[in-house]
Write a protein that holds these residues in place. Structure first.
Motif, short mmCIF file in Angstrom:
data_model
loop_
_atom_site.label_atom_id
_atom_site.label_comp_id
_atom_site.label_asym_id
_atom_site.label_seq_id
_atom_site.Cartn_x
_atom_site.Cartn_y
_atom_site.Cartn_z
N VAL A 259 3.31 28.64 6.10
CA VAL A 259 4.55 28.11 5.52
C VAL A 259 4.49 26.59 5.39
CG1 VAL A 259 7.03 27.83 5.95
CG2 VAL A 259 5.95 30.05 6.33
N ARG A 260 3.96 25.91 6.43
CA ARG A 260 3.83 24.45 6.39
C ARG A 260 2.94 24.03 5.22
NH1 ARG A 260 2.27 23.57 11.42
NH2 ARG A 260 4.31 22.87 12.20
N GLY A 261 1.81 24.74 5.03
CA GLY A 261 0.93 24.42 3.91
C GLY A 261 1.59 24.69 2.57
N ASN A 262 2.32 25.82 2.50
CA ASN A 262 3.00 26.15 1.24
C ASN A 262 4.06 25.11 0.90
OD1 ASN A 262 1.42 28.42 1.03
ND2 ASN A 262 2.96 29.81 1.89
N MET A 263 4.80 24.65 1.89
CA MET A 263 5.82 23.64 1.64
C MET A 263 5.18 22.32 1.21
SD MET A 263 8.67 25.06 1.90
CE MET A 263 9.56 23.56 1.62
N ASP A 264 4.06 21.98 1.82
CA ASP A 264 3.36 20.77 1.40
C ASP A 264 2.92 20.88 -0.05
OD1 ASP A 264 3.71 19.64 3.87
OD2 ASP A 264 1.72 20.20 4.63
N THR B 201 7.21 28.02 18.53
CA THR B 201 5.88 27.59 18.97
C THR B 201 5.34 28.40 20.14
OG1 THR B 201 6.97 25.90 20.30
CG2 THR B 201 6.15 25.23 18.12
N HIS B 202 6.24 29.02 20.95
CA HIS B 202 5.77 29.77 22.12
C HIS B 202 5.28 31.17 21.76
CE1 HIS B 202 9.99 30.91 21.46
NE2 HIS B 202 9.69 32.07 22.08
N LYS B 203 5.46 31.56 20.52
CA LYS B 203 5.02 32.89 20.09
C LYS B 203 3.70 32.75 19.34
CE LYS B 203 9.72 34.73 19.69
NZ LYS B 203 10.68 35.41 18.79
N ASP B 204 2.66 33.35 19.86
CA ASP B 204 1.33 33.24 19.24
C ASP B 204 1.27 33.98 17.92
OD1 ASP B 204 0.56 31.77 21.43
OD2 ASP B 204 -0.26 33.53 22.50
N SER B 205 2.07 35.04 17.78
CA SER B 205 1.97 35.87 16.57
C SER B 205 2.47 35.15 15.33
CB SER B 205 2.76 37.17 16.77
OG SER B 205 4.13 36.88 17.03
N VAL B 206 3.27 34.12 15.51
CA VAL B 206 3.82 33.42 14.34
C VAL B 206 3.13 32.09 14.07
CG1 VAL B 206 6.09 34.50 14.61
CG2 VAL B 206 5.59 32.31 15.74
N SER B 207 2.14 31.72 14.85
CA SER B 207 1.47 30.43 14.63
C SER B 207 0.78 30.36 13.28
CB SER B 207 0.47 30.17 15.77
OG SER B 207 -0.51 31.20 15.81
N LYS B 208 0.11 31.47 12.93
CA LYS B 208 -0.56 31.48 11.63
C LYS B 208 0.42 31.46 10.48
CE LYS B 208 -4.16 33.83 9.00
NZ LYS B 208 -5.14 34.96 8.99
N PRO B 209 1.48 32.29 10.47
CA PRO B 209 2.48 32.18 9.39
C PRO B 209 3.11 30.79 9.32
CG PRO B 209 2.74 34.25 10.53
CD PRO B 209 1.74 33.46 11.32
N ILE B 210 3.32 30.17 10.52
CA ILE B 210 3.90 28.81 10.49
C ILE B 210 3.00 27.84 9.74
CG2 ILE B 210 4.43 26.82 11.97
CD1 ILE B 210 5.58 28.75 14.00
N ILE C 82 13.97 18.68 2.30
CA ILE C 82 14.94 19.00 3.36
C ILE C 82 14.52 20.26 4.11
CG2 ILE C 82 17.30 19.80 3.75
CD1 ILE C 82 18.20 17.91 1.55
N ILE C 83 14.06 21.29 3.36
CA ILE C 83 13.61 22.52 4.01
C ILE C 83 12.43 22.24 4.92
CG2 ILE C 83 12.52 24.76 3.57
CD1 ILE C 83 14.22 24.92 1.02
N ARG C 84 11.47 21.43 4.42
CA ARG C 84 10.32 21.09 5.25
C ARG C 84 10.74 20.33 6.49
NH1 ARG C 84 5.49 17.56 2.74
NH2 ARG C 84 7.21 16.06 2.66
N LYS C 85 11.70 19.42 6.32
CA LYS C 85 12.18 18.65 7.45
C LYS C 85 12.90 19.53 8.46
CE LYS C 85 15.10 14.62 8.44
NZ LYS C 85 15.98 13.60 7.85
N LYS C 86 13.76 20.45 7.97
CA LYS C 86 14.47 21.36 8.87
C LYS C 86 13.51 22.30 9.59
CE LYS C 86 18.65 19.95 7.83
NZ LYS C 86 19.50 19.26 8.82
N LEU C 87 12.51 22.76 8.83
CA LEU C 87 11.53 23.65 9.47
C LEU C 87 10.79 22.93 10.59
CD1 LEU C 87 10.01 25.48 6.35
CD2 LEU C 87 11.43 26.51 8.14
N GLU C 88 10.39 21.67 10.31
CA GLU C 88 9.64 20.94 11.30
C GLU C 88 10.50 20.54 12.48
OE1 GLU C 88 6.49 20.44 11.48
OE2 GLU C 88 5.85 21.05 9.47
N GLN C 89 11.78 20.21 12.22
CA GLN C 89 12.62 19.71 13.30
C GLN C 89 13.37 20.80 14.07
OE1 GLN C 89 15.24 16.88 11.46
NE2 GLN C 89 13.63 15.29 11.24
N VAL C 90 13.71 21.94 13.40
CA VAL C 90 14.57 22.95 14.04
C VAL C 90 13.86 24.29 14.23
CG1 VAL C 90 16.76 24.20 13.86
CG2 VAL C 90 16.61 21.82 13.06
#
Length: 842
Positions: free
Chosen positions: A426-431, A414-423, A400-408
């Motif tokens: 986080v996506r890899g960690n959730m996987d 996505t428009h902030k370059d500084s958070v692309s790497k943490p995203i 659910i967290i992974r789904k919420k993160l991906e959907q919301v």
């Protein structure tokens, strides 16, 4: 001793004398007969010769006399021949047959008158004359019969008297000769029997193990040599017997010690031991066996097994008495409610000839092991609940967290370059969290499955199964796995295969495991998964192009927690339980599974199952009829106007608040209304108050568990038809009164799919059926009683269309109820019966 020797000597003498008597008798008889025959023949010949000479002499001298007819001269001449010994008579006849002169007084006997005559030769005739006895008559012609004939009679009685006198003298001589020989024989046998008696006595004493005896034979023949040889042999036997007695005493002592050792082992053996012969008689029973079956200290040898032990032991004895090489095992009831494990086998010998001696049965008390197995099962049940419930929450909330993160969340950043790497992190960690949670779930499932299979607690759902469909379903189930690795799984299915009898879900589990293993250990396409017919069997195979398996590991891969390769230097792939579970499932289906491998060209896993009967296909008209009952579709003019759509209400029942929260989020996110309860009592109360469309039920809960709650729900008409989805941590709990079951941790997609299926059944259960005609019925009045669609059919159509499977309300018009089999209808589960008054249907 001297008397015995004398008797033995007499015995030899008597036997030898009897033999000598027989031989001497035969010889004397033959000799006497030959001598008598020769003597008789010679005397007779002499008498004939003598008579012929006398006849010839008389015939020569009496020619002129006979011609001159001077009878007195002839008479004087023949009278002088009577003085010769053996001459019985003489008479002369002329050529006319007239007796001229004779020596008879007073006249010639008549028997002599017609004697034959010959002019050219002498004729010899034997005859008997009354006054003279037997005589030999010699007839000689005088001048070729011209002057007459001369007859000379020789007294044969004299020959007979000489004959018998000679025989008598000979027998007397033989008699004295025989007894003289007997005397000589006695002396000779006495000389031979004494040494033999000594040898016999010496041999008897040797046979009695008296090696102190001596022998003294003073003859200078072979008997002396024999005596010396026997005495030498006796001395050697004395040494041998001394050594043999020593070895026998030693062996007897060792055997006694060995038997005492074996007896001590049998008496102190923890397991019960029973030995029987081929007739079923007891030959050995140890104290442990007596204790296991609460037997007394009585000696049970030679008693029949059926008289002492229960029938379970008798069955095992019957299995080994036929001397088969098969080893039998079974569980037996023991005394005091205990349980024993028995193993039996036949006992046979091959030397000196093949022979069966009976059977041996070992019994071990496994009551504690059974109790430990039960404790293990209880422990597994507890651990499964304690592990699977939090794993459901962990895995569910992670998704659910992974789904919420991906959907919301991630779309807003996505428009902030500084958070692309943490995203990405986080996506890899959730996987990773989801993957490892699924891996942990798989480990828990494998451990619990193998434990429950070994305990025999798996519930199997056997039916007619198509292995072709099993392969297709398995391929689709692993599609994401082999697609992600860039591989292809090809199907090779033979056409026209019959069904097999088995558990479809478990067979899919086997094929999925084999395909998953092939995907793990190969990098090259394709993986071929196929099924073909092999006689009465169907063979399923999964072939890969991986590194292969060493020949020594082909059997080890099916062992629990066993993986090929070096698990110390490389990361293990899985739990090592998958193939062991596969073997358990295949063998439960009376099949066989094995592996073949070429280290250079990959591996192939095979399993075979016996082909079964194909399922019975329903005719098209029956399928149509079933559609009318379970999904009734009536014309629009008879349907009740639709009511406003209300989201289905789902009652979530579980004692774990985290799991309740997870299920609530899943159902609410998909448009369902949700209420919850933490135990069976609250669930039963809320179900009566709220009448939910679906209930998810946990099994292990405090106060009232899930099983009892489902039984209570099924007991009330108001809640009887509410579908129940069992969500349990106990693998294999597919029953318990629920309509469907899922094992924790629950996959979100499977949960929603199961809920929608059960809600569809709930709608079907709201179906209403009228056993009568549509015309004349007040549909508006019926709509107050039925919230679903309404179908119309006759009673015959209802039963032909499998009315026993209908769930809902059956309306019977008042004028028709007397023609309806109400007793049969009332026995249907999940069916409510309503008798309509006259205003309902005319």
């Amino acid at each position: 001793m001297a008397v015995m020797a004398q008797i033995k000597g007499m015995s030899i003498f008597l036997k030898t004398g009897l033999l000598a008597f027989c031989l001497f008798g035969c010889i004397s008889i033959l000799t006497s007969a030959l001598a008598a025959y020769t003597l008789h023949d010679r005397l007779t010949s002499e008498y004939v010769s003598k008579g012929a000479a006398i006849a010839t002499a008389i015939a020569s001298a009496s020619q002129e006399v006979l011609l001159g007819r001077n009878a007195a001269t002839t008479q004087a001449m023949i009278d002088q021949y009577l003085a010769i010994e053996g001459v019985a008579y003489v008479f002369v006849v002329d050529s006319d047959g007239v007796i001229v002169s004779h020596t008879f007084v007073p006249e010639v006997p008549d028997v002599l008158k017609p004697l034959p005559k010959s002019k050219h030769m002498q004729i010899v005739t034997e005859l008997k004359v009354e006054s003279l006895g037997r005589v030999i008559d010699i007839c000689a012609p005088v001048l070729a019969g011209v002057a007459g004939y001369v007859h000379v009679g020789m007294d044969k009685e004299l020959v007979v008297s000489y004959f018998w006198k000679a025989i008598f003298d000979m027998q007397v001589l033989l008699f004295f000769t025989f007894w003289a020989c007997v005397g000589v024989l006695y002396l000779v046998t006495r000389r031979i029997s004494r040494p033999l008696d000594q040898l016999t006595e010496y041999a008897r004493r040797l046979a009695a193990h008296d090696f102190s005896a001596t022998i003294d034979i003073r003859t200078k023949d072979e008997l002396n040599l024999l005596g010396r040889a026997m005495q030498s042999m006796g001395q050697e036997l004395a040494l041998l017997f001394m050594e043999m007695n020593s070895e026998v005493d030693k062996a007897t002592g060792e055997l006694r010690d060995h038997m005492a050792y074996l007896s001590a082992i049998l008496d102190n053996l923890a397991d019960g031991l029973l030995v029987v012969d081929v007739t079923g008689k007891i030959t050995v029973i140890n104290p442990a066996m007596r204790k296991l079956f609460n037997l007394s200290d009585k000696d049970y040898r030679d008693e029949m097994v059926e008289d002492i032990f229960p029938c379970e032991v008798l069955d095992m004895v019957s299995g080994v008495r036929n001397c088969s090489s098969e080893i039998l095992s079974a569980e037996l009831p023991l005394s005091s409610g205990r349980i024993g494990k028995a193993i039996s086998s036949s006992v046979s010998i091959s030397e000196p000839c093949s022979q069966c001696l009976g059977g041996v049965i070992l019994v071990r008390d496994i009551t504690k092991e059974k109790e430990l197995d039960q404790l293990k099962t209880d422990f597994i049940s507890t651990v499964s609940h304690e592990l699977r419930t939090p794993m459901t929450s962990v895995l569910g909330f992670s998704k659910i967290i992974r789904k919420k993160l991906e959907q919301v969340i991630f779309p807003l950043l996505t428009h902030k370059d500084s958070v692309s790497k943490p995203i990405e992190q986080v996506r890899g960690n959730m996987d990773i969290i989801v993957t490892e949670a699924e891996r942990l779930t798989e480990l828990i499932n494998d451990v619990l499955d193998i434990a429950r299979m070994e305990a025999g607690e798996i519930k199997w759902r056997d039916s007619e199964v198509s292995l072709a469909e099993v392969l297709r379903q398995s391929r689709n189930s692993t599609k994401g796995f082999w697609k992600a690795k860039g591989l292809e799984v090809e199907l090779d299915i033979e056409e026209g295969l019959p069904f097999v009898h088995g558990d479809s879900g478990r067979l899919v589990q086997v094929v999925v495991n084999l395909i998953s293993n092939a995907i793990k250990f190969t990098e090259k396409s394709p993986i071929v998964c196929g099924v073909k017919k092999d006689g009465e069997f169907q063979e399923v195979f999964v072939k890969d192009n991986g590194a292969g398996i060493a020949p020594d590991d082909l059997e080890l891969v099916f062992a629990k927690f066993k993986q090929v390769g070096d698990t110390l230097t490389s990361k293990p792939e899985g739990t090592g339980l998958g193939l062991s579970i596969c073997r358990q499932i295949v063998e439960r289906h009376d099949g066989r599974i094995w592996a073949e491998s070429d280290p250079e060209h990959g591996s192939t896993f095979h399993f075979v199952l016996l082909s079964g009967r194909s399922g019975v296909c329903l005719p098209p008209e029956t399928k149509q009829c079933l559609g009318r009952v379970f999904a009734p579709k009536v014309p629009p003019e008879v349907l009740i106007p639709p009511k406003p759509e209300v989201a289905p209400l789902i009652l979530v029942v579980d004692d774990d608040s985290a799991l309740i929260r997870f299920l609530e989020e899943v159902f609410e996110d998909n448009g369902f209304r949700v209420c919850s309860a933490t135990n069976g009592e609250d669930a039963f109360r809320l179900a009566q108050e709220l009448n939910p469309d679906l209930i998810t039920m946990d099994i292990m809960m405090p106060f009232m568990d899930g099983r009892e709650a489902i039984r209570c729900l099924r007991s009330l008409p108001a809640t009887r038809n509410i579908p129940v989805l069992v969500i349990t941590a106990l693998s294999g709990e597919q029953g318990d009164g629920g309509d469907m079951a899922l094992t924790k941790p629950v996959d979100e997609m499977r949960l929603l799919e199961a809920a929608r299926v059960l809600l569809g059944k709930r709608d079907a259960c709201k179906s209403c059926l009228v056993l009568g005609e549509r015309e004349g019925c007040d549909l508006e009045s019926l709509s107050l009683l039925c919230t679903g669609d309404i179908a119309f059919m006759t009673e015959k159509e209802f039963w032909e269309c499998r009315g026993t499977e209908f769930r809902g309300t059956v309306f019977i018009p008042a004028e028709e109820y007397r023609n309806i089999d109400l007793e049969r209808l009332t026995k249907l589960l999940g069916v409510s019966i309503v008798i309509l008054p006259d205003y309902g249907c005319e």
